[in-house]
Design an enzyme around this catalytic site. Structure first.
Site, PDB file in Angstrom:
ATOM      1  N   ASP A 177      -2.287  -9.943  -3.888  1.00 38.11           N
ATOM      2  CA  ASP A 177      -2.265  -8.485  -3.720  1.00 38.11           C
ATOM      3  C   ASP A 177      -2.379  -8.287  -2.219  1.00 38.11           C
ATOM      4  O   ASP A 177      -3.461  -8.475  -1.645  1.00 38.11           O
ATOM      5  CB  ASP A 177      -3.430  -7.810  -4.448  1.00 38.11           C
ATOM      6  CG  ASP A 177      -3.275  -6.306  -4.402  1.00 38.11           C
ATOM      7  OD1 ASP A 177      -3.064  -5.761  -3.304  1.00 38.11           O
ATOM      8  OD2 ASP A 177      -3.336  -5.668  -5.460  1.00 38.11           O
ATOM      9  N   HIS A 178      -1.278  -7.933  -1.568  1.00 33.58           N
ATOM     10  CA  HIS A 178      -1.296  -8.002  -0.107  1.00 33.58           C
ATOM     11  C   HIS A 178      -2.277  -7.005   0.504  1.00 33.58           C
ATOM     12  O   HIS A 178      -2.689  -7.169   1.646  1.00 33.58           O
ATOM     13  CB  HIS A 178       0.114  -7.885   0.479  1.00 33.58           C
ATOM     14  CG  HIS A 178       0.676  -6.495   0.522  1.00 33.58           C
ATOM     15  ND1 HIS A 178       1.172  -5.866  -0.577  1.00 33.58           N
ATOM     16  CD2 HIS A 178       0.804  -5.617   1.543  1.00 33.58           C
ATOM     17  CE1 HIS A 178       1.599  -4.655  -0.239  1.00 33.58           C
ATOM     18  NE2 HIS A 178       1.377  -4.472   1.054  1.00 33.58           N
ATOM     19  N   HIS A 240      -2.779  -2.430  -6.130  1.00 32.45           N
ATOM     20  CA  HIS A 240      -3.432  -2.115  -4.850  1.00 32.45           C
ATOM     21  C   HIS A 240      -4.578  -1.115  -5.024  1.00 32.45           C
ATOM     22  O   HIS A 240      -5.675  -1.326  -4.510  1.00 32.45           O
ATOM     23  CB  HIS A 240      -2.422  -1.555  -3.851  1.00 32.45           C
ATOM     24  CG  HIS A 240      -1.192  -2.398  -3.697  1.00 32.45           C
ATOM     25  ND1 HIS A 240      -1.234  -3.774  -3.700  1.00 32.45           N
ATOM     26  CD2 HIS A 240       0.118  -2.073  -3.545  1.00 32.45           C
ATOM     27  CE1 HIS A 240      -0.002  -4.246  -3.552  1.00 32.45           C
ATOM     28  NE2 HIS A 240       0.830  -3.234  -3.460  1.00 32.45           N
TER      29      HIS A 240
END
Ligand code: BG6
Length: 488
Positions: A177-178, A240
């Site tokens: 999950d950047h 996110h």
């Protein structure tokens, strides 16, 4: 700084993600000396590329990166291309032979990173073949990196998880999950747990509401195929936004390690109960962008989007946590495309003083304290406090303490993917998501999705590009006698 040793096998090596994010991230580590002599990358995809062509692609992906052309060429020489059909077992045998050869050639100690950077429908097949064709190395580490989307609902996510778990243990699986790689998201734990001033006030006793905004000014761009099956709810909220909620609201983990942090996140996410259909209608709104002269196409006019698409490009909602710390504190969330500006931020709105004795300007209320974390684009934080108006007035008036992260330091700091890549090499799972976190968030999302899928166009609010989204998102807070702190 120790040099890392590993072989990266990238499934989807010709793709957009690899070129935009993965190659620059690996190069960043190379440029810093974290990767030096002992690494190699095999890029696989269907196209019949040569190694030379692949090297050109790698170098193109580094345009604008620091360092000399010579350095970039040397870096690119560590890359090998293998034309690969993910369903053909024989191709994995060739891949294994190449992996073993490179392992010896570069003295990689048997460390392997398998990176799934392609359409998720292939993840299970790849994992299965990696195991059956013995690509897992017997010495060193084997780590599987899985990009989003991780399923499209709980059932498919669980199926995917079960499938990849046939070949890799939870310990070996790194779900990306950047947002967890972003500087300000990583700042949430120190802010909460290293500052008693904030730590003691971090509950329903002092916090009135929390607002999370992930606003984008871009539209769907070239991702119609994916976006039509996802929508903003799956694209941004399930992953996110839920990860940010978890970081903001989890109890203090027992220790600063991945297992303790995952346990704390899992506990709080499972205290978010899926909504009934009535609650979905009351607490969530969805919208789709319209176009116009000078503001671009509407969503329905974009390439490869159905002309009657009911896919949402905007979501706003209220999330409630059913535990002692947070009961009654709304977490308002919103995300959308083609909004007024790109901004990812968190506003923590504290309760205003309830027994004010001081004069205020025009006899208004004393403003609440608000702590704002700007994740992007500026990266920093603001804290709104109250003080005395300057001069002879005794009136209380708000002022803001601003802290912008040092731009020079930030420029040197690694980009999110580079940070995550380093964590993968270090075996640091702190910035990756555990299956249990995803399972909890999917349960919540599925309840909303089911209602929206049944409602089709009913309840879909259209908003003009370049605005802050549909009016219904403002109404949502107005009903609770609140408003969005950030008005764009
Ligand atoms: C991705 C979504 O996960 O995040 C994209 O798939 C979105 O649709 C992107 O544009 C936003 O990320 P960032 O880092 O630019 O805020």
């Amino acid at each position: 700084m120790t040099e890392k040793r590993a072989l990266f096998i990238i499934f989807g090596g010709s793709g957009d993600l690899a070129q935009r994010k993965l190659y620059p991230a690996l190069y960043g580590l190379y440029y810093q000396g974290r990767l030096a002599k002992h690494f190699a990358v095999i890029g696989t995809a269907r196209r019949p590329w040569t190694d030379d062509h692949y090297h050109d692609i790698i170098k193109q992906s580094l345009v604008g990166a620091p360092g000399s052309a010579h350095q970039k060429t040397e870096f690119a020489e560590h890359f090998y291309y293998q034309s690969h059909d993910v369903t053909d077992a024989a191709h994995y045998v060739t891949l294994r032979d190449l992996a073993e050869k490179l392992d010896k050639q570069y003295a990689l100690d048997g460390n392997r990173v398998f990176y799934m950077a392609m359409a998720p429908r292939f993840f299970a097949t790849i994992a299965e073949h990696v195991k059956s064709e013995q690509l897992l190395s017997a010495k060193g580490f084997n780590r599987l990196i899985v990009e989003k989307p991780f399923g499209r609902d709980f059932a498919t996510a669980k199926q995917l998880n079960d499938d990849i778990s046939q070949a890799f243990s939870e310990e070996q699986i790194y779900r990306i999950d950047h947002y967890l790689g972003k500087e300000m998201v990583q700042d949430i734990m120190p802010l909460r747990f290293a500052n008693p001033l904030l730590g003691h006030a971090w509950s329903k006793d002092f916090i009135d509401n929390i607002q999370i905004t992930l606003a984008e000014d871009i539209g769907v761009e070239e991702r119609a195929g994916y976006y039509e099956t996802a929508g903003a709810l799956r694209d941004m909220v399930q992953n996110h936004i839920f990860q940010i909620i978890a970081m903001l609201t989890m109890e203090k983990p027992a220790r600063y390690d991945a297992a303790s942090i995952h346990a704390a996140k899992r506990a709080v996410l499972s205290a978010i109960k899926p909504y009934t259909p009535t609650q979905v209608h009351d607490k969530f709104v969805r919208g789709q962008y319209l176009g116009g002269d000078d503001i671009g196409l509407s969503y329905r006019e974009e390439d490869n989007i159905a002309s009657d698409s009911t896919v949402e490009t905007y979501v706003a909602g209220r999330v409630d946590i059913d535990n002692d710390r947070w009961r009654g504190v709304p977490i308002y969330i919103r995300t959308g495309k083609r909004l007024k500006a790109k901004q990812s931020r968190i506003d923590i709105v504290f309760k205003p003083t309830s027994d004010n004795i001081l004069p205020t300007v025009n006899d208004t209320h004393v403003a609440p304290n608000v702590l704002t974390l700007i994740i992007e684009p500026e990266t920093g934080m603001h804290l709104t406090l109250n003080g005395k108006e300057i001069g002879t007035s005794d009136a209380v008036s708000p002022f803001t303490l601003d802290h912008a992260l040092d731009q020079d330091e930030l420029a040197k700091a690694p980009e999110a993917y580079q940070r995550l890549m380093l964590n993968i090499l270090d075996g640091n799972k702190l910035t990756f998501t555990h299956w249990a976190e995803l399972a909890a968030s999917w349960h919540f999302i599925d309840a909303i999705r089911t209602v929206w899928d049944n409602d089709k166009a009913d309840g879909l609010a259209f908003y003009n590009s370049g605005t802050m989204g549909p009016q219904q998102a403002d109404d949502l807070l107005a009903r609770d006698h609140r408003q969005w702190i950030w008005q764009g």
